[in-house]
Design a protein around this motif. Sequence first.
Motif, mmCIF file in Angstrom:
data_model
loop_
_atom_site.group_PDB
_atom_site.id
_atom_site.type_symbol
_atom_site.label_atom_id
_atom_site.label_comp_id
_atom_site.label_asym_id
_atom_site.label_seq_id
_atom_site.Cartn_x
_atom_site.Cartn_y
_atom_site.Cartn_z
ATOM 1 N N PHE A 4 0.823 -1.203 0.000
ATOM 2 C CA PHE A 4 0.000 0.000 0.000
ATOM 3 C C PHE A 4 0.856 1.252 0.000
ATOM 4 O O PHE A 4 0.622 2.197 -0.755
ATOM 5 C CB PHE A 4 -0.920 -0.017 1.224
ATOM 6 N N LEU A 5 1.888 1.271 0.856
ATOM 7 C CA LEU A 5 2.786 2.426 0.912
ATOM 8 C C LEU A 5 3.537 2.594 -0.405
ATOM 9 O O LEU A 5 3.785 3.718 -0.850
ATOM 10 C CB LEU A 5 3.773 2.265 2.072
ATOM 11 N N ARG A 6 3.907 1.469 -1.009
ATOM 12 C CA ARG A 6 4.582 1.529 -2.300
ATOM 13 C C ARG A 6 3.681 2.157 -3.353
ATOM 14 O O ARG A 6 4.127 2.976 -4.161
ATOM 15 C CB ARG A 6 4.970 0.107 -2.737
ATOM 16 N N SER A 7 2.395 1.818 -3.320
ATOM 17 C CA SER A 7 1.463 2.389 -4.295
ATOM 18 C C SER A 7 1.311 3.890 -4.084
ATOM 19 O O SER A 7 1.182 4.646 -5.049
ATOM 20 C CB SER A 7 0.100 1.695 -4.187
ATOM 21 N N ILE A 8 1.330 4.320 -2.813
ATOM 22 C CA ILE A 8 1.267 5.754 -2.528
ATOM 23 C C ILE A 8 2.501 6.449 -3.072
ATOM 24 O O ILE A 8 2.423 7.526 -3.685
ATOM 25 C CB ILE A 8 1.137 5.999 -1.007
ATOM 26 N N GLU A 50 3.712 11.564 9.156
ATOM 27 C CA GLU A 50 2.346 12.013 9.402
ATOM 28 C C GLU A 50 1.592 12.265 8.100
ATOM 29 O O GLU A 50 0.351 12.240 8.064
ATOM 30 C CB GLU A 50 2.343 13.268 10.278
ATOM 31 N N VAL A 51 2.345 12.512 7.025
ATOM 32 C CA VAL A 51 1.716 12.720 5.722
ATOM 33 C C VAL A 51 0.966 11.462 5.303
ATOM 34 O O VAL A 51 -0.141 11.525 4.743
ATOM 35 C CB VAL A 51 2.775 13.105 4.661
ATOM 36 N N LEU A 52 1.551 10.299 5.581
ATOM 37 C CA LEU A 52 0.902 9.047 5.228
ATOM 38 C C LEU A 52 -0.399 8.864 6.011
ATOM 39 O O LEU A 52 -1.389 8.373 5.478
ATOM 40 C CB LEU A 52 1.846 7.875 5.511
ATOM 41 N N GLN A 53 -0.393 9.272 7.272
ATOM 42 C CA GLN A 53 -1.615 9.193 8.068
ATOM 43 C C GLN A 53 -2.703 10.070 7.467
ATOM 44 O O GLN A 53 -3.867 9.682 7.402
ATOM 45 C CB GLN A 53 -1.329 9.620 9.512
ATOM 46 N N GLU A 54 -2.296 11.240 7.007
ATOM 47 C CA GLU A 54 -3.261 12.152 6.378
ATOM 48 C C GLU A 54 -3.792 11.559 5.084
ATOM 49 O O GLU A 54 -4.994 11.663 4.787
ATOM 50 C CB GLU A 54 -2.598 13.501 6.116
ATOM 51 N N VAL A 55 -2.895 10.937 4.311
ATOM 52 C CA VAL A 55 -3.309 10.326 3.051
ATOM 53 C C VAL A 55 -4.293 9.191 3.303
ATOM 54 O O VAL A 55 -5.336 9.087 2.648
ATOM 55 C CB VAL A 55 -2.078 9.802 2.272
ATOM 56 N N ILE A 56 -3.965 8.318 4.273
ATOM 57 C CA ILE A 56 -4.836 7.189 4.592
ATOM 58 C C ILE A 56 -6.184 7.675 5.105
ATOM 59 O O ILE A 56 -7.241 7.151 4.727
ATOM 60 C CB ILE A 56 -4.162 6.267 5.623
ATOM 61 N N ALA A 57 -6.178 8.678 5.962
ATOM 62 C CA ALA A 57 -7.425 9.225 6.508
ATOM 63 C C ALA A 57 -8.296 9.803 5.398
ATOM 64 O O ALA A 57 -9.520 9.602 5.379
ATOM 65 C CB ALA A 57 -7.119 10.292 7.553
ATOM 66 N N GLU A 58 -7.657 10.509 4.465
ATOM 67 C CA GLU A 58 -8.407 11.100 3.358
ATOM 68 C C GLU A 58 -8.961 10.014 2.442
ATOM 69 O O GLU A 58 -10.111 10.109 1.969
ATOM 70 C CB GLU A 58 -7.503 12.043 2.559
#
Length: 251
Positions: A4-8, A50-58
């Motif tokens: 998932f992180l790789r896809s981001i 924290e950017v990843l947390q924001e991305v996942i939340a969005e």
Amino acid sequence: MQAFLRSILVAITAAVLVIGAPAARAQSFSEGQRGEIERIVKDYLIAHPEVLQEVIAELEKRQSDAETVKHKEGVKQYSQALFHSPRQVTIRNRQGDVTLVEFFDYNCGYCKRALSDLLNLMKEDPKLRVVLKEFPVLGQGSVEAAQVAVAVRMQDPTGKKYLEFHQKLLGGRGQADRAHALAAAKEIGLDMARIEKDMAGEEAKATLEENMHIAEALGLNGTPSYVIGAEVVVGAVGLTALKEKVGIARQ
């Protein structure tokens, strides 16, 4: 999670490439340049997780919003079949001011645990109208049990015998299938020859096809799922939450 992180990372890199150059030139980056941009993006994400947390939340918010829209559109488009189909089972107060529709599977453990919630809710709220729809998604045994259930409904227009059958089968032990469902129907005193005939007929097939079609239109992917008023509620949310949803629908 790594995938998932790789896809981001890939998505962000692609966005950087497009933003950083006109579309015609974005394709001209060499593999080395693309790798360097990806490294920069990766380093940034590691430094600012924290950017990843924001991305996942969005992402979760957008998915939830999309599901809500699909639910509302489905309820509106299929309201007649959802609330007033001649193939459904309606129990307790048929003139109730709020309708609760439950999609269930006789082999669903969550449905078994949620049965007491529904029974208590009906007992406490005499103005509630309840509709039950077979939604056999857990294998052949579930389909067989649902076919018997439809045959029970065909023999019992009042819904009283169906509810008795429903409680016996959903509350029983073991895997629900043809044998267990027929045993439950026999135990409550139904005409078994007619049950055998009806469960293999076109009406049983049409009923289950209708229920599956409505569930698909609503975007339901599990059981139990409820429609309370105009709202879709997925999962065994508990008695308190069901009461709250009924209260909202009643406003």
